[in-house]
Design a protein around this motif. Structure first.
Motif, PDB file in Angstrom:
ATOM      1  N   VAL A 128       0.939  -1.143   0.062  1.00 29.04           N
ATOM      2  CA  VAL A 128       0.060  -0.111   0.043  1.00 29.04           C
ATOM      3  C   VAL A 128       1.017   1.224   0.046  1.00 29.04           C
ATOM      4  O   VAL A 128       1.654   1.494   0.958  1.00 29.04           O
ATOM      5  CB  VAL A 128      -0.770  -0.061   1.334  1.00 29.04           C
ATOM      6  CG1 VAL A 128      -1.960   1.284   1.200  1.00 29.04           C
ATOM      7  CG2 VAL A 128      -1.753  -1.395   1.133  1.00 29.04           C
ATOM      8  N   VAL A 129       1.059   1.908  -1.185  1.00 29.13           N
ATOM      9  CA  VAL A 129       2.007   2.754  -1.379  1.00 29.13           C
ATOM     10  C   VAL A 129       1.991   4.360  -0.531  1.00 29.13           C
ATOM     11  O   VAL A 129       3.077   4.917  -0.555  1.00 29.13           O
ATOM     12  CB  VAL A 129       2.299   3.033  -2.883  1.00 29.13           C
ATOM     13  CG1 VAL A 129       2.740   1.691  -3.547  1.00 29.13           C
ATOM     14  CG2 VAL A 129       1.171   3.707  -3.627  1.00 29.13           C
ATOM     15  N   ASP A 130       0.720   4.456  -0.090  1.00 29.09           N
ATOM     16  CA  ASP A 130       0.611   5.915   0.472  1.00 29.09           C
ATOM     17  C   ASP A 130       0.273   5.674   1.944  1.00 29.09           C
ATOM     18  O   ASP A 130      -0.238   6.528   2.492  1.00 29.09           O
ATOM     19  CB  ASP A 130      -0.585   6.507  -0.299  1.00 29.09           C
ATOM     20  CG  ASP A 130      -1.972   5.739  -0.273  1.00 29.09           C
ATOM     21  OD1 ASP A 130      -1.893   4.316  -0.119  1.00 29.09           O
ATOM     22  OD2 ASP A 130      -2.806   6.184  -0.441  1.00 29.09           O
ATOM     23  N   LEU A 131       0.794   4.394   2.651  1.00 32.47           N
ATOM     24  CA  LEU A 131       0.656   4.492   4.081  1.00 32.47           C
ATOM     25  C   LEU A 131       2.167   4.224   4.558  1.00 32.47           C
ATOM     26  O   LEU A 131       2.863   3.480   4.434  1.00 32.47           O
ATOM     27  CB  LEU A 131      -0.059   3.184   4.440  1.00 32.47           C
ATOM     28  CG  LEU A 131      -1.610   3.493   4.683  1.00 32.47           C
ATOM     29  CD1 LEU A 131      -2.114   1.892   5.072  1.00 32.47           C
ATOM     30  CD2 LEU A 131      -1.900   4.665   5.405  1.00 32.47           C
ATOM     31  N   PRO A 132       2.899   5.417   5.154  1.00 29.80           N
ATOM     32  CA  PRO A 132       4.091   5.340   5.506  1.00 29.80           C
ATOM     33  C   PRO A 132       4.237   4.490   6.857  1.00 29.80           C
ATOM     34  O   PRO A 132       3.157   4.416   7.302  1.00 29.80           O
ATOM     35  CB  PRO A 132       4.392   6.791   5.588  1.00 29.80           C
ATOM     36  CG  PRO A 132       3.224   7.382   5.918  1.00 29.80           C
ATOM     37  CD  PRO A 132       2.161   6.659   5.132  1.00 29.80           C
ATOM     38  N   PRO A 133       5.465   4.397   7.454  1.00 31.19           N
ATOM     39  CA  PRO A 133       5.543   3.622   8.602  1.00 31.19           C
ATOM     40  C   PRO A 133       5.120   4.176   9.706  1.00 31.19           C
ATOM     41  O   PRO A 133       4.481   3.558  10.649  1.00 31.19           O
ATOM     42  CB  PRO A 133       7.169   3.388   8.715  1.00 31.19           C
ATOM     43  CG  PRO A 133       7.658   3.604   7.345  1.00 31.19           C
ATOM     44  CD  PRO A 133       6.703   4.495   6.545  1.00 31.19           C
ATOM     45  N   THR A 157      15.972   7.168  -1.877  1.00 29.12           N
ATOM     46  CA  THR A 157      16.043   8.370  -1.292  1.00 29.12           C
ATOM     47  C   THR A 157      16.000   7.851   0.315  1.00 29.12           C
ATOM     48  O   THR A 157      16.056   8.654   1.252  1.00 29.12           O
ATOM     49  CB  THR A 157      15.061   9.377  -1.427  1.00 29.12           C
ATOM     50  OG1 THR A 157      13.819   8.746  -1.354  1.00 29.12           O
ATOM     51  CG2 THR A 157      15.076  10.030  -2.775  1.00 29.12           C
ATOM     52  N   THR A 158      15.783   6.556   0.420  1.00 32.88           N
ATOM     53  CA  THR A 158      15.557   5.943   1.764  1.00 32.88           C
ATOM     54  C   THR A 158      17.119   6.071   2.513  1.00 32.88           C
ATOM     55  O   THR A 158      17.827   4.857   2.098  1.00 32.88           O
ATOM     56  CB  THR A 158      15.048   4.681   1.824  1.00 32.88           C
ATOM     57  OG1 THR A 158      13.893   4.734   1.087  1.00 32.88           O
ATOM     58  CG2 THR A 158      14.527   4.129   3.066  1.00 32.88           C
ATOM     59  N   ASP A 159      17.556   6.746   3.389  1.00 30.98           N
ATOM     60  CA  ASP A 159      18.832   7.041   3.659  1.00 30.98           C
ATOM     61  C   ASP A 159      19.220   5.869   4.908  1.00 30.98           C
ATOM     62  O   ASP A 159      18.022   5.443   5.383  1.00 30.98           O
ATOM     63  CB  ASP A 159      19.421   8.186   4.037  1.00 30.98           C
ATOM     64  CG  ASP A 159      18.418   9.025   5.096  1.00 30.98           C
ATOM     65  OD1 ASP A 159      17.879   8.273   5.850  1.00 30.98           O
ATOM     66  OD2 ASP A 159      18.456  10.214   5.252  1.00 30.98           O
ATOM     67  N   ASP A 160      20.107   6.032   5.540  1.00 26.74           N
ATOM     68  CA  ASP A 160      20.561   5.089   6.583  1.00 26.74           C
ATOM     69  C   ASP A 160      19.647   5.187   8.073  1.00 26.74           C
ATOM     70  O   ASP A 160      19.395   4.508   8.702  1.00 26.74           O
ATOM     71  CB  ASP A 160      21.775   4.885   6.777  1.00 26.74           C
ATOM     72  CG  ASP A 160      22.732   4.335   5.900  1.00 26.74           C
ATOM     73  OD1 ASP A 160      22.303   3.557   5.116  1.00 26.74           O
ATOM     74  OD2 ASP A 160      24.019   4.432   5.636  1.00 26.74           O
ATOM     75  N   LYS A 161      19.353   6.588   8.121  1.00 26.42           N
ATOM     76  CA  LYS A 161      18.868   7.010   9.151  1.00 26.42           C
ATOM     77  C   LYS A 161      16.987   6.729   9.038  1.00 26.42           C
ATOM     78  O   LYS A 161      16.650   6.116  10.021  1.00 26.42           O
ATOM     79  CB  LYS A 161      18.437   8.443   9.358  1.00 26.42           C
ATOM     80  CG  LYS A 161      17.770   9.030  10.463  1.00 26.42           C
ATOM     81  CD  LYS A 161      18.060  10.691  10.602  1.00 26.42           C
ATOM     82  CE  LYS A 161      17.229  11.135  11.853  1.00 26.42           C
ATOM     83  NZ  LYS A 161      17.088  12.703  11.930  1.00 26.42           N
ATOM     84  N   ARG A 162      16.580   6.626   7.874  1.00 28.21           N
ATOM     85  CA  ARG A 162      15.391   6.310   7.368  1.00 28.21           C
ATOM     86  C   ARG A 162      14.982   4.858   7.266  1.00 28.21           C
ATOM     87  O   ARG A 162      13.851   4.075   7.788  1.00 28.21           O
ATOM     88  CB  ARG A 162      14.715   6.983   6.315  1.00 28.21           C
ATOM     89  CG  ARG A 162      13.220   6.616   5.874  1.00 28.21           C
ATOM     90  CD  ARG A 162      12.243   7.290   6.895  1.00 28.21           C
ATOM     91  NE  ARG A 162      10.770   7.000   6.285  1.00 28.21           N
ATOM     92  CZ  ARG A 162      10.116   7.219   7.278  1.00 28.21           C
ATOM     93  NH1 ARG A 162       9.776   7.719   8.138  1.00 28.21           N
ATOM     94  NH2 ARG A 162       8.643   7.119   6.520  1.00 28.21           N
ATOM     95  N   LEU A 163      16.046   3.939   7.060  1.00 24.72           N
ATOM     96  CA  LEU A 163      15.810   2.629   6.689  1.00 24.72           C
ATOM     97  C   LEU A 163      15.204   1.708   7.773  1.00 24.72           C
ATOM     98  O   LEU A 163      14.416   0.932   7.584  1.00 24.72           O
ATOM     99  CB  LEU A 163      17.223   2.039   6.237  1.00 24.72           C
ATOM    100  CG  LEU A 163      17.048   0.682   5.556  1.00 24.72           C
ATOM    101  CD1 LEU A 163      16.161   0.379   4.361  1.00 24.72           C
ATOM    102  CD2 LEU A 163      18.428   0.280   5.195  1.00 24.72           C
ATOM    103  N   PRO A 164      15.742   1.746   9.065  1.00 26.30           N
ATOM    104  CA  PRO A 164      15.337   1.086   9.901  1.00 26.30           C
ATOM    105  C   PRO A 164      13.730   1.240  10.367  1.00 26.30           C
ATOM    106  O   PRO A 164      13.075   0.294  10.618  1.00 26.30           O
ATOM    107  CB  PRO A 164      15.988   1.515  11.280  1.00 26.30           C
ATOM    108  CG  PRO A 164      17.481   2.031  10.945  1.00 26.30           C
ATOM    109  CD  PRO A 164      16.988   2.590   9.534  1.00 26.30           C
ATOM    110  N   LYS A 165      13.312   2.402  10.116  1.00 20.95           N
ATOM    111  CA  LYS A 165      11.984   2.817  10.325  1.00 20.95           C
ATOM    112  C   LYS A 165      11.139   1.929   9.232  1.00 20.95           C
ATOM    113  O   LYS A 165       9.956   1.308   9.358  1.00 20.95           O
ATOM    114  CB  LYS A 165      11.697   4.147  10.221  1.00 20.95           C
ATOM    115  CG  LYS A 165      10.298   4.560  10.590  1.00 20.95           C
ATOM    116  CD  LYS A 165       9.881   4.477  12.016  1.00 20.95           C
ATOM    117  CE  LYS A 165       8.564   5.201  12.408  1.00 20.95           C
ATOM    118  NZ  LYS A 165       8.277   4.779  13.864  1.00 20.95           N
ATOM    119  N   VAL A 166      11.636   2.016   7.995  1.00 19.93           N
ATOM    120  CA  VAL A 166      11.056   1.416   6.890  1.00 19.93           C
ATOM    121  C   VAL A 166      10.811  -0.045   7.032  1.00 19.93           C
ATOM    122  O   VAL A 166       9.833  -0.904   6.790  1.00 19.93           O
ATOM    123  CB  VAL A 166      11.669   1.812   5.434  1.00 19.93           C
ATOM    124  CG1 VAL A 166      11.189   0.986   4.115  1.00 19.93           C
ATOM    125  CG2 VAL A 166      11.494   3.186   5.192  1.00 19.93           C
TER     126      VAL A 166
END
Length: 263
Positions: A128-133, A157-166
């Motif tokens: 579901v592409v429009d639901l962020p973590p 654009t998913t950087d190392d700071k954002r990746l764990p959240k994803v």
């Protein structure tokens, strides 16, 4: 273990990469779409991504936008999409189906009702592409509690700071979007994709599948060689939009699947 988990375990034991095909449910009409979806496993498709038609597909390029319009004009709905999956399951109980789309139709149906009906129809996972973590409590966590994989997108654009959240509540596999922009807008390059896949794999044990910008057997093989598999959507949907016969479309899909399986 879902059908998705089982599929990756089998492919790993065979030393093979996965080929994932995206088609829009109901494009160009219900009957043709069902025939095509039924033919995908025989063409070498390991996982089916079934697009859910929606009126405002913000992540999709013109090819898939037009497919959604054709499907909607032919009367396709969320209910009919689930019926298509149910019909497919009567002849195939092993090939995973991932429903890919936007949250609005699911929200309108009601999350609890949708998840119950999706499970009954044989859906295995959701993108579901429009639901962020940050919105995981809306659908992601309830879906996983209901036994469906919730597959998240990672991008350049998913950087190392954002990746764990994803990654935190993702299951089944990670879908790496190889390019910035909309579907069908550029070509993926293995040299660019490889280091990004390695970065994601260092942070998760999940398979990483690469999509967007893959439009030929050669590209499918090259991208699968640096990941756990490849996804093709626009190049398949384009042929459906051109009115090619189902057997012609499936023959093209087989060349793409063969490419990924050679990797």
């Amino acid at each position: 273990m879902t059908r998705i988990d089982d599929t990756f375990a089998r492919l790993s034991s065979e030393g093979k990469k996965a080929f994932v095909a995206y088609v829009m449910a109901g494009d160009p009409d219900y009957a043709t779409s069902l025939e095509l979806v039924k033919g995908l496993p025989g063409a070498g498709v390991d996982i089916i991504e079934l697009g859910l038609p929606f009126t405002d597909p913000m992540a999709d390029g013109p090819t898939i936008q037009l497919a959604g319009q054709r499907a909607l004009e032919a009367g396709m709905t969320l209910q009919r999409t689930l019926e298509l999956a149910t019909e497919f399951r009567k002849g195939d109980d092993t090939t995973p189906i991932v429903l890919m789309g936007y949250y609005n139709p699911i929200y309108n149906r009601g999350v609890e009702t949708f998840l119950r009906d999706a499970r009954a129809a044989g859906i295995d996972g959701l993108i579901v592409v429009d639901l962020p973590p940050e919105e995981d409590s809306e659908l992601c966590i309830p879906a996983q509690d209901a036994g469906l994989n919730f597959i998240r997108l990672a991008t350049p654009t998913t950087d190392d700071k954002r990746l764990p959240k994803v990654l935190q509540n993702t299951s089944g596999f990670v879908y790496y979007v190889s390019i910035t922009g909309i579907t069908g807008s550029a070509e993926a390059e293995a040299g660019d994709v490889g280091p990004e896949v390695a970065r994601i794999k260092a942070a998760t044990d999940l398979p990483v599948i690469v999509g967007f910008g893959i439009n030929s057997p050669e590209k499918s093989e090259a991208i699968a060689s640096v990941a756990n598999g490849a996804v093709v959507g626009s190049a398949i949907v384009k042929r459906i939009g051109e009115g090619q016969a189902t057997d012609e479309v499936l023959a093209f899909v087989k060349t793409l699947a063969d490419g990924a399986h050679r990797a």
